[in-house]
Design a protein around this motif. Sequence first.
Motif, PDB file in Angstrom:
ATOM      1  N   ASN A   1       0.774  -1.253   0.005  1.00 36.33           N
ATOM      2  CA  ASN A   1       0.024  -0.030  -0.077  1.00 36.33           C
ATOM      3  C   ASN A   1       0.850   1.160  -0.120  1.00 36.33           C
TER       4      ASN A   1
ATOM      5  N   LYS B   1       0.203   3.811   1.002  1.00 38.25           N
ATOM      6  CA  LYS B   1       0.022   4.938   2.340  1.00 38.25           C
ATOM      7  C   LYS B   1       0.704   4.328   3.585  1.00 38.25           C
TER       8      LYS B   1
ATOM      9  N   VAL C   1      -0.280   1.509   7.702  1.00 39.71           N
ATOM     10  CA  VAL C   1      -1.684   0.547   7.592  1.00 39.71           C
ATOM     11  C   VAL C   1      -1.474  -0.880   8.023  1.00 39.71           C
TER      12      VAL C   1
ATOM     13  N   SER D   1      -7.795   6.651   3.360  1.00 40.43           N
ATOM     14  CA  SER D   1      -7.132   5.190   2.708  1.00 40.43           C
ATOM     15  C   SER D   1      -8.016   4.792   1.639  1.00 40.43           C
TER      16      SER D   1
END
Length: 265
Positions: free
Chosen positions: A7, A9, A12, A159
């Motif tokens: 991911n 981001k 997470v 997200s």
Amino acid sequence: MRRVVFNQKGGVGKSSITCNLAAISAARGKRTLVVDLDPQGNSTQYLLGKSASELKDTVADYLEQTVAFTVFNRRPDEFVHATPFDNLFVMPSSPELDFLERKLEAKHKIYKLREALKKLSESFDAIYIDTAPALNFYTRSALIAAERCLIPFDCDDFSRQALYSILHEIQELQEDHNEDLVVEGIVANQFQPRASLPKQLVRELMDEGLPVLPVRLSSSVKMKESHQARKPLIHMAPKHPLTVQYENLFAVLHGEKVELEPLAD
């Protein structure tokens, strides 16, 4: 099977998911390898503890020899280290990955990781790849090298917006470099079952037809304790509810039948 946890981001739970699934795999008797491609080295520290800072023969060392003028390159398995846990091994990260990235890109070494992991697949039943929170040379290499991709999803709207971009990037990479890569599923992580927003977001993703896995990983301080103790949950707290959720996730990924609670209203 080669799985990448990815991911763009941060925060997470990529490293937590990578290491805990790998630990369950190893605990079930499968010879399992974690490849840590994040220069921060969270998976390496999680599995090796204090000794992680003193390591030589890292994944960076393996990749560096592909751009160096050497007559005989060392085998990938020479960069694999045993962990304190039976059947669980790690190809550790290094801060040197940051400095090496431009060299590898300039020399077009994007497929070298796939070559290494295909070779290592002859010795390991399962390989889990941890990645940095960025779509960089290493994450692309991992997506090209993997057969399956898990996408951790932190249950908030930021997200969700990032998720669409991630799926688009993966689709392009599948078309151009790795048509065999399958998005195995989206993992709802740090899920709070009593809060309405996480349930709403997960339900909406499911309604859109996205591959949300039926197991949700709860938010728990036990995970932070696991990080501090340098012990995956299956070894630290085998009966904890979060450990059971990880075992259920592992079972779902391997086609096993498990009884799961429905997403409540």
